[in-house]
Design a protein around this motif. Structure first.
Motif, PDB file in Angstrom:
ATOM      1  N   ARG A 289       3.776   9.556  79.627  1.00  0.00           N
ATOM      2  CA  ARG A 289       2.521  10.053  80.225  1.00  0.00           C
ATOM      3  C   ARG A 289       1.508   8.907  80.295  1.00  0.00           C
ATOM      4  O   ARG A 289       1.177   8.319  79.268  1.00  0.00           O
ATOM      5  CB  ARG A 289       1.929  11.175  79.364  1.00  0.00           C
ATOM      6  N   ALA A 290       1.046   8.614  81.509  1.00  0.00           N
ATOM      7  CA  ALA A 290      -0.094   7.709  81.658  1.00  0.00           C
ATOM      8  C   ALA A 290      -1.311   8.592  81.869  1.00  0.00           C
ATOM      9  O   ALA A 290      -1.386   9.340  82.853  1.00  0.00           O
ATOM     10  CB  ALA A 290       0.112   6.772  82.839  1.00  0.00           C
ATOM     11  N   ILE A 291      -2.231   8.548  80.922  1.00  0.00           N
ATOM     12  CA  ILE A 291      -3.425   9.405  80.984  1.00  0.00           C
ATOM     13  C   ILE A 291      -4.589   8.505  81.412  1.00  0.00           C
ATOM     14  O   ILE A 291      -5.037   7.649  80.653  1.00  0.00           O
ATOM     15  CB  ILE A 291      -3.663  10.056  79.604  1.00  0.00           C
ATOM     16  N   VAL A 292      -5.026   8.697  82.659  1.00  0.00           N
ATOM     17  CA  VAL A 292      -5.859   7.677  83.304  1.00  0.00           C
ATOM     18  C   VAL A 292      -7.255   8.226  83.621  1.00  0.00           C
ATOM     19  O   VAL A 292      -7.386   9.312  84.206  1.00  0.00           O
ATOM     20  CB  VAL A 292      -5.179   7.186  84.606  1.00  0.00           C
ATOM     21  N   HIS A 293      -8.281   7.442  83.268  1.00  0.00           N
ATOM     22  CA  HIS A 293      -9.660   7.837  83.574  1.00  0.00           C
ATOM     23  C   HIS A 293      -9.862   7.865  85.089  1.00  0.00           C
ATOM     24  O   HIS A 293      -9.384   6.979  85.802  1.00  0.00           O
ATOM     25  CB  HIS A 293     -10.628   6.851  82.920  1.00  0.00           C
ATOM     26  N   GLU A 294     -10.624   8.859  85.561  1.00  0.00           N
ATOM     27  CA  GLU A 294     -10.782   9.059  87.016  1.00  0.00           C
ATOM     28  C   GLU A 294     -11.357   7.833  87.735  1.00  0.00           C
ATOM     29  O   GLU A 294     -11.042   7.585  88.889  1.00  0.00           O
ATOM     30  CB  GLU A 294     -11.641  10.297  87.309  1.00  0.00           C
ATOM     31  N   ASP A 295     -12.184   7.039  87.025  1.00  0.00           N
ATOM     32  CA  ASP A 295     -12.786   5.863  87.665  1.00  0.00           C
ATOM     33  C   ASP A 295     -11.748   4.827  88.096  1.00  0.00           C
ATOM     34  O   ASP A 295     -12.018   4.011  88.989  1.00  0.00           O
ATOM     35  CB  ASP A 295     -13.783   5.173  86.712  1.00  0.00           C
ATOM     36  N   VAL A 296     -10.588   4.802  87.427  1.00  0.00           N
ATOM     37  CA  VAL A 296      -9.552   3.814  87.793  1.00  0.00           C
ATOM     38  C   VAL A 296      -8.231   4.487  88.184  1.00  0.00           C
ATOM     39  O   VAL A 296      -7.200   3.826  88.297  1.00  0.00           O
ATOM     40  CB  VAL A 296      -9.305   2.802  86.637  1.00  0.00           C
ATOM     41  N   TYR A 297      -8.298   5.807  88.377  1.00  0.00           N
ATOM     42  CA  TYR A 297      -7.071   6.572  88.642  1.00  0.00           C
ATOM     43  C   TYR A 297      -6.356   6.083  89.898  1.00  0.00           C
ATOM     44  O   TYR A 297      -5.159   5.761  89.866  1.00  0.00           O
ATOM     45  CB  TYR A 297      -7.407   8.066  88.751  1.00  0.00           C
ATOM     46  N   GLU A 298      -7.063   5.982  91.025  1.00  0.00           N
ATOM     47  CA  GLU A 298      -6.416   5.585  92.283  1.00  0.00           C
ATOM     48  C   GLU A 298      -5.873   4.160  92.196  1.00  0.00           C
ATOM     49  O   GLU A 298      -4.752   3.880  92.621  1.00  0.00           O
ATOM     50  CB  GLU A 298      -7.403   5.690  93.468  1.00  0.00           C
ATOM     51  N   GLU A 299      -6.688   3.284  91.611  1.00  0.00           N
ATOM     52  CA  GLU A 299      -6.284   1.879  91.489  1.00  0.00           C
ATOM     53  C   GLU A 299      -5.029   1.756  90.618  1.00  0.00           C
ATOM     54  O   GLU A 299      -4.071   1.051  90.957  1.00  0.00           O
ATOM     55  CB  GLU A 299      -7.443   1.074  90.866  1.00  0.00           C
ATOM     56  N   PHE A 300      -5.035   2.475  89.494  1.00  0.00           N
ATOM     57  CA  PHE A 300      -3.872   2.412  88.596  1.00  0.00           C
ATOM     58  C   PHE A 300      -2.639   3.013  89.273  1.00  0.00           C
ATOM     59  O   PHE A 300      -1.541   2.457  89.207  1.00  0.00           O
ATOM     60  CB  PHE A 300      -4.148   3.139  87.269  1.00  0.00           C
ATOM     61  N   LEU A 301      -2.834   4.148  89.940  1.00  0.00           N
ATOM     62  CA  LEU A 301      -1.697   4.825  90.577  1.00  0.00           C
ATOM     63  C   LEU A 301      -1.046   3.911  91.626  1.00  0.00           C
ATOM     64  O   LEU A 301       0.183   3.747  91.634  1.00  0.00           O
ATOM     65  CB  LEU A 301      -2.166   6.141  91.203  1.00  0.00           C
ATOM     66  N   ASP A 302      -1.865   3.297  92.471  1.00  0.00           N
ATOM     67  CA  ASP A 302      -1.322   2.352  93.464  1.00  0.00           C
ATOM     68  C   ASP A 302      -0.520   1.252  92.784  1.00  0.00           C
ATOM     69  O   ASP A 302       0.575   0.895  93.214  1.00  0.00           O
ATOM     70  CB  ASP A 302      -2.464   1.673  94.247  1.00  0.00           C
ATOM     71  N   SER A 303      -1.101   0.744  91.724  1.00  0.00           N
ATOM     72  CA  SER A 303      -0.510  -0.398  91.046  1.00  0.00           C
ATOM     73  C   SER A 303       0.823  -0.024  90.369  1.00  0.00           C
ATOM     74  O   SER A 303       1.800  -0.767  90.458  1.00  0.00           O
ATOM     75  CB  SER A 303      -1.532  -0.913  90.028  1.00  0.00           C
ATOM     76  N   ILE A 304       0.873   1.134  89.729  1.00  0.00           N
ATOM     77  CA  ILE A 304       2.109   1.521  89.024  1.00  0.00           C
ATOM     78  C   ILE A 304       3.202   1.906  90.039  1.00  0.00           C
ATOM     79  O   ILE A 304       4.393   1.686  89.796  1.00  0.00           O
ATOM     80  CB  ILE A 304       1.867   2.637  87.972  1.00  0.00           C
ATOM     81  N   ILE A 305       2.802   2.446  91.185  1.00  0.00           N
ATOM     82  CA  ILE A 305       3.798   2.767  92.223  1.00  0.00           C
ATOM     83  C   ILE A 305       4.414   1.462  92.753  1.00  0.00           C
ATOM     84  O   ILE A 305       5.635   1.341  92.882  1.00  0.00           O
ATOM     85  CB  ILE A 305       3.163   3.584  93.375  1.00  0.00           C
ATOM     86  N   LYS A 306       3.558   0.482  92.994  1.00  0.00           N
ATOM     87  CA  LYS A 306       4.048  -0.817  93.451  1.00  0.00           C
ATOM     88  C   LYS A 306       5.009  -1.417  92.416  1.00  0.00           C
ATOM     89  O   LYS A 306       6.097  -1.909  92.743  1.00  0.00           O
ATOM     90  CB  LYS A 306       2.867  -1.774  93.688  1.00  0.00           C
ATOM     91  N   TYR A 307       4.582  -1.385  91.174  1.00  0.00           N
ATOM     92  CA  TYR A 307       5.402  -1.926  90.079  1.00  0.00           C
ATOM     93  C   TYR A 307       6.777  -1.245  90.070  1.00  0.00           C
ATOM     94  O   TYR A 307       7.822  -1.890  89.984  1.00  0.00           O
ATOM     95  CB  TYR A 307       4.676  -1.680  88.742  1.00  0.00           C
ATOM     96  N   THR A 308       6.763   0.068  90.197  1.00  0.00           N
ATOM     97  CA  THR A 308       7.989   0.859  90.062  1.00  0.00           C
ATOM     98  C   THR A 308       8.948   0.592  91.214  1.00  0.00           C
ATOM     99  O   THR A 308      10.158   0.450  91.013  1.00  0.00           O
ATOM    100  CB  THR A 308       7.638   2.363  89.984  1.00  0.00           C
ATOM    101  N   THR A 309       8.399   0.526  92.433  1.00  0.00           N
ATOM    102  CA  THR A 309       9.280   0.324  93.590  1.00  0.00           C
ATOM    103  C   THR A 309       9.885  -1.085  93.591  1.00  0.00           C
ATOM    104  O   THR A 309      10.909  -1.317  94.218  1.00  0.00           O
ATOM    105  CB  THR A 309       8.538   0.562  94.924  1.00  0.00           C
TER     106      THR A 309
END
Ligand code: NAP
Ligand code: MG
Length: 483
Positions: A289-309
């Motif tokens: 579980r990555a529990i992410v603060h809303e202020d960086v949620y979109e930025e983190f999500l983009d970044s982890i998706i890139k990392y994963t792919t």
């Protein structure tokens, strides 16, 4: 023809009484039978328990430094066989070359660490209330102990239980996991080469119900150290309690990493990514579980998706970022959780499918998977998946992050990424987990500090590793000496 390996009982390599065997296949290429092992029954374990009990008194009387010297020689022997052990681990469990060699290195270090401990097993001296008196404590071995281990760290976990058990003067019966018994076999070959006396260390392969169960229900076993699932561990603890055996069960996890606005997002991505997808998500301490603060949620999500792919998936011998699942059933279970997540309304951002096509055709390969929009009421957020599936959850405050992190039945490892000192301290104060890490991944443990979980992750009786390993395998005798 694959090699058939035997049980190690009373210093001899023996077939099981029935003569039956089972095979272990390479999870990256199931056409390959890696080896065959004894399909032992209760009668084989009872024999091992008998010889271990007979050997215990002499072993306990052997000076501890001599016991330590044997462990040291076993560590040296394993070091010499490092490449062979690493390849065995890759072939039977599916780890990548880097993961496997790291784990073998850990087993070697553990043997050396407890070999040193032999000269320093402890005991304390306190001030007596009488004249001409001494008031001291000493550690004594428990007797004969059972060790049951899982397939996901099939050499490190047996090593971190065997070494402290043996160095403190206990004799041992070990049942390795059926998915990956080959590296335990190498450990016992090293102990044999190092001069471990007959009967002191015994290894019996076979199923949990036939070979594992007697170690929890037999009255001659004085203590049982188990690592595995919460379901099996709970049963093992219950059975062990009926004759007041000392018991320690380290079990499942649902480990969170909290990402706060002050975190460096590329660093947080690496911390979450390695924690979630290393060892194909098959670590008890894996980040799920990555529990992410809303202020960086979109930025983190983009970044982890890139990392994963960008992760490479292949057979472990090619040393990709991620290897296969250990077995068909683990692969199926991960795919079922992907389905569950979809139905619960989480958003599948990447991955989620079995990998097919030429190089994947004969292995248990799955894509690394990220779900977003996961909420605490979902099974995705509550149950141990034990595969490469990350749930990203959005929170609006630090307080909510802690509350979400703690809102599970497990409590093994947890981490936070933040540059805020107050948040870091408050996280450590309030997180319900046996391991709390700041700006580090949830996986990865040092061998000389205690390890274990809170809540359903552990019986919470004793910790493992470091001095805690010595605590579990010894009794304290308090001595009042008046003279
Ligand atoms: P598992 O299915 O619980 O098996 C663990 C061990 O118990 C195996 O050797 C198994 O034998 C044996 N066993 C099965 N039934 C038994 C019974 N009735 N009595 C006695 N022993 C029995 O776990 P796994 O699938 O191997 O490993 C994955 C689990 O381990 C995950 O839940 C993971 O979180 C947990 N784990 C926890 C830690 C920790 O330190 N907290 C570390 C690593 C893994 P067979 O192999 O023959 O079935
Ligand atoms: Mg299992």
């Amino acid at each position: 023809m694959p090699t058939t390996y035997e049980n190690y009982i009373d210093g001899e390599w023996r077939d099981s009484t029935s003569g039956e065997t089972f095979q272990v296949r390479n999870p990256a290429d199931t056409d390959e039978v890696v080896a065959r092992f004894q399909k032992s029954r209760r009668v084989d374990v009872l024999e091992a328990i008998d010889v271990a009990c007979d050997a215990q008194e002499d072993w306990a009387e052997t000076p501890a430094p001599e016991r330590g010297a044997i462990l040291k020689r076993a560590g040296i022997a394993l070091d010499r066989r490092r490449d062979e052990a690493t390849e065995t681990l890759v072939r039977e469990e599916g780890k990548t070359q880097s993961e496997a060699s790291g784990e073998v290195g850990r087993a070697i270090d553990i043997f050396h660490y407890y070999a040193e401990k032999a000269r320093d097993l402890g005991g304390i001296e306190k001030s007596p209330s009488n004249r001409n008196a001494e008031l001291t404590t000493r550690r004594e071995p428990l007797g004969t102990v059972g060790i049951i281990t899982p397939w996901n760290y099939p050499i490190a976990i047996p090593a971190w239980k065997l070494a402290p058990a043996l160095v403190t003067g206990n004799t041992v019966v070990h049942k390795p996991a059926s998915e990956a018994p080959g590296v335990s076999r190498i450990l016992f070959e090293c102990l044999e080469e190092a001069g471990l006396p007959d009967g002191v260390g015994n290894m019996v392969t076979g199923s949990g119900s036939e070979v594992g169960a007697p170690l929890s229900d037999h009255g001659s076993i004085d203590a049982l150290s188990f690592t595995g699932s919460t379901a099996v561990g709970t049963e093992v603890a219950r059975t062990s309690a009926t004759d007041l055996k000392r018991v320690q069960c380290e079990m499942g996890g649902k480990n969170p990493t909290i990402v706060m606005p002050s975190a460096d997002i590329s660093e947080a991505t690496e911390i979450v990514g390695v924690g979630a997808f290393g060892t194909t998500g098959q670590s008890c301490t894996a980040c799920s579980r990555a529990i992410v603060h809303e202020d960086v949620y979109e930025e983190f999500l983009d970044s982890i998706i890139k990392y994963t792919t960008n992760l490479t998936v292949a057979g472990g011998l090619e040393d990709p970022d991620m290897g296969p699942h250990v077995s068909e059933s683990e692969l199926t279970s991960t795919l079922e959780y992907v389905e569950i997540g979809r139905k619960e309304g989480a958003t599948l951002e990447t991955g989620g499918s079995e990998l097919t096509g030429e190089s994947y055709a004969d292995g248990h390969f799955v894509e690394p998977t990220v779900f977003s929009g996961v909420t605490t009421d979902m099974r995705l957020a509550q149950e141990e998946i034990f595969g490469p599936v990350l749930s990203v959850m959005c929170v609006d405050s630090f307080e909510e992050a802690i509350s979400v992190a703690n809102n599970v039945d497990y409590g093994l490892s947890a981490s936070i990424t933040t540059q805020d000192l107050s948040e870091a301290h408050e996280f450590v104060d309030t997180i319900e987990a046996g391991v709390a890490k700041v700006n580090e991944k949830t996986t990865g443990l040092e061998l000389h500090v205690p390890f274990g979980g809170y809540k359903n992750s552990s019986t919470n009786t004793y910790r493992e590793q470091g001095d805690a390993g010595l605590d579990f395998f010894t009794s304290t005798k308090t001595v009042y000496m008046n003279y």
